[in-house]
Motif scaffolding. Structure first.
Motif, PDB file in Angstrom:
ATOM      1  N   UNK A  20       0.717  -1.217   0.414  1.00  0.00           N
ATOM      2  CA  UNK A  20       0.234  -0.187   0.095  1.00  0.00           C
ATOM      3  C   UNK A  20       1.463   1.078   0.107  1.00  0.00           C
ATOM      4  N   UNK A  21       1.098   1.929  -1.161  1.00  0.00           N
ATOM      5  CA  UNK A  21       2.027   3.536  -0.686  1.00  0.00           C
ATOM      6  C   UNK A  21       0.986   4.753  -0.812  1.00  0.00           C
ATOM      7  N   UNK A  22      -0.097   4.620  -0.899  1.00  0.00           N
ATOM      8  CA  UNK A  22      -1.220   5.639  -0.194  1.00  0.00           C
ATOM      9  C   UNK A  22      -2.728   5.103   0.408  1.00  0.00           C
ATOM     10  N   UNK A  23      -2.563   5.409   0.878  1.00  0.00           N
ATOM     11  CA  UNK A  23      -3.780   4.991   1.831  1.00  0.00           C
ATOM     12  C   UNK A  23      -5.283   5.645   2.611  1.00  0.00           C
ATOM     13  N   UNK A  24      -6.337   5.297   2.174  1.00  0.00           N
ATOM     14  CA  UNK A  24      -7.511   6.335   3.190  1.00  0.00           C
ATOM     15  C   UNK A  24      -8.029   7.561   1.807  1.00  0.00           C
ATOM     16  N   UNK A  25      -8.197   7.094   0.715  1.00  0.00           N
ATOM     17  CA  UNK A  25      -8.141   8.342  -0.019  1.00  0.00           C
ATOM     18  C   UNK A  25      -9.831   8.203  -0.428  1.00  0.00           C
TER      19      UNK A  25
ATOM     20  N   UNK B  81     -18.043   6.063  -3.236  1.00  0.00           N
ATOM     21  CA  UNK B  81     -18.877   5.011  -2.875  1.00  0.00           C
ATOM     22  C   UNK B  81     -17.440   4.250  -2.584  1.00  0.00           C
ATOM     23  N   UNK B  82     -16.476   4.360  -1.785  1.00  0.00           N
ATOM     24  CA  UNK B  82     -15.685   4.374  -0.556  1.00  0.00           C
ATOM     25  C   UNK B  82     -14.784   4.525  -0.753  1.00  0.00           C
ATOM     26  N   UNK B  83     -13.383   3.369   0.114  1.00  0.00           N
ATOM     27  CA  UNK B  83     -11.956   4.185   0.304  1.00  0.00           C
ATOM     28  C   UNK B  83     -10.977   3.622  -0.659  1.00  0.00           C
ATOM     29  N   UNK B  84      -9.982   4.335  -1.589  1.00  0.00           N
ATOM     30  CA  UNK B  84      -8.564   3.726  -1.301  1.00  0.00           C
ATOM     31  C   UNK B  84      -7.678   3.573  -1.534  1.00  0.00           C
ATOM     32  N   UNK B  85      -7.671   2.704  -1.457  1.00  0.00           N
ATOM     33  CA  UNK B  85      -6.339   1.890  -1.289  1.00  0.00           C
ATOM     34  C   UNK B  85      -4.948   1.645  -2.702  1.00  0.00           C
ATOM     35  N   UNK B  86      -4.337   2.676  -2.864  1.00  0.00           N
ATOM     36  CA  UNK B  86      -3.395   2.520  -3.839  1.00  0.00           C
ATOM     37  C   UNK B  86      -1.918   1.588  -3.562  1.00  0.00           C
ATOM     38  N   UNK B  87      -1.740   0.503  -4.460  1.00  0.00           N
ATOM     39  CA  UNK B  87      -0.929  -0.348  -4.472  1.00  0.00           C
ATOM     40  C   UNK B  87       0.245   0.043  -5.387  1.00  0.00           C
ATOM     41  N   UNK B  88       1.000  -0.615  -5.117  1.00  0.00           N
ATOM     42  CA  UNK B  88       2.748  -0.498  -6.366  1.00  0.00           C
ATOM     43  C   UNK B  88       2.404  -1.425  -7.253  1.00  0.00           C
ATOM     44  N   UNK B  89       1.336  -2.109  -7.454  1.00  0.00           N
ATOM     45  CA  UNK B  89       1.920  -3.530  -8.416  1.00  0.00           C
ATOM     46  C   UNK B  89      -0.389  -3.982  -8.566  1.00  0.00           C
ATOM     47  N   UNK B  90      -0.081  -4.427  -9.743  1.00  0.00           N
ATOM     48  CA  UNK B  90      -1.901  -4.977 -10.050  1.00  0.00           C
ATOM     49  C   UNK B  90      -1.572  -6.192  -9.653  1.00  0.00           C
ATOM     50  N   UNK B  91      -3.016  -7.123  -8.214  1.00  0.00           N
ATOM     51  CA  UNK B  91      -2.657  -8.195  -8.097  1.00  0.00           C
ATOM     52  C   UNK B  91      -3.564  -8.849  -9.405  1.00  0.00           C
ATOM     53  N   UNK B  92      -2.595 -10.068  -9.398  1.00  0.00           N
ATOM     54  CA  UNK B  92      -4.176 -11.255 -10.521  1.00  0.00           C
ATOM     55  C   UNK B  92      -4.314 -12.110 -10.065  1.00  0.00           C
ATOM     56  N   UNK B  93      -5.785 -12.348 -10.346  1.00  0.00           N
ATOM     57  CA  UNK B  93      -6.364 -13.856 -10.122  1.00  0.00           C
ATOM     58  C   UNK B  93      -5.558 -14.770 -10.257  1.00  0.00           C
ATOM     59  N   UNK B  94      -6.190 -15.683  -9.492  1.00  0.00           N
ATOM     60  CA  UNK B  94      -5.681 -17.392  -9.671  1.00  0.00           C
ATOM     61  C   UNK B  94      -5.485 -17.770 -10.730  1.00  0.00           C
ATOM     62  N   UNK B  95      -6.584 -17.596 -11.494  1.00  0.00           N
ATOM     63  CA  UNK B  95      -7.336 -18.559 -12.874  1.00  0.00           C
ATOM     64  C   UNK B  95      -7.312 -17.613 -13.783  1.00  0.00           C
ATOM     65  N   UNK B  96      -6.954 -16.033 -13.829  1.00  0.00           N
ATOM     66  CA  UNK B  96      -6.439 -15.492 -15.251  1.00  0.00           C
ATOM     67  C   UNK B  96      -5.289 -16.481 -16.123  1.00  0.00           C
ATOM     68  N   UNK B  97      -6.180 -16.636 -17.676  1.00  0.00           N
ATOM     69  CA  UNK B  97      -5.848 -17.261 -18.474  1.00  0.00           C
ATOM     70  C   UNK B  97      -5.212 -15.946 -19.186  1.00  0.00           C
ATOM     71  N   UNK B  98      -4.195 -15.926 -19.792  1.00  0.00           N
ATOM     72  CA  UNK B  98      -2.989 -15.026 -20.256  1.00  0.00           C
ATOM     73  C   UNK B  98      -2.848 -15.013 -22.052  1.00  0.00           C
ATOM     74  N   UNK B  99      -3.805 -16.389 -22.540  1.00  0.00           N
ATOM     75  CA  UNK B  99      -3.342 -16.831 -23.681  1.00  0.00           C
ATOM     76  C   UNK B  99      -3.939 -16.544 -24.889  1.00  0.00           C
TER      77      UNK B  99
END
Length: 90
Positions: free
Chosen positions: A63-68, A72-90
């Protein structure tokens, strides 16, 4: 965007949404968060450093920036994108 990729994009975006009101103080070490896409994220906290980990990934996001506040909610900015474990990139 190719129509075939719409579900993959939706899955990535929904991994970043928790349908629960949280403040920075709520993010305690070991807290598990259920995402809109059904996966579980785990919070790691070491002092002021807060990391978010998806079980299938070995490299947690920090978390690089929090509490924004947004309309419709509070944003927590991350330093990278999380990828779902079932993501098919083909």
């Amino acid at each position: 965007m190719e129509p075939a990729n719409a579900n993959s994009l939706r899955s990535v975006l929904n991994l970043h949404v928790v349908a629960r009101e949280l403040s920075i103080d709520d993010l305690s070490d070991g807290l598990q968060l259920q995402t809109v896409n059904g996966q579980t994220l785990t919070v790691s906290r070491n002092g002021s450093i807060i990391s978010i980990n998806e079980a299938a990934q070995s490299d947690p996001a920090t978390v690089i920036l929090s509490g924004e506040d947004s309309s419709n909610g509070t944003l927590f900015i991350l330093d990278r994108v999380l990828l779902p474990n079932n993501l098919n990139l083909e």
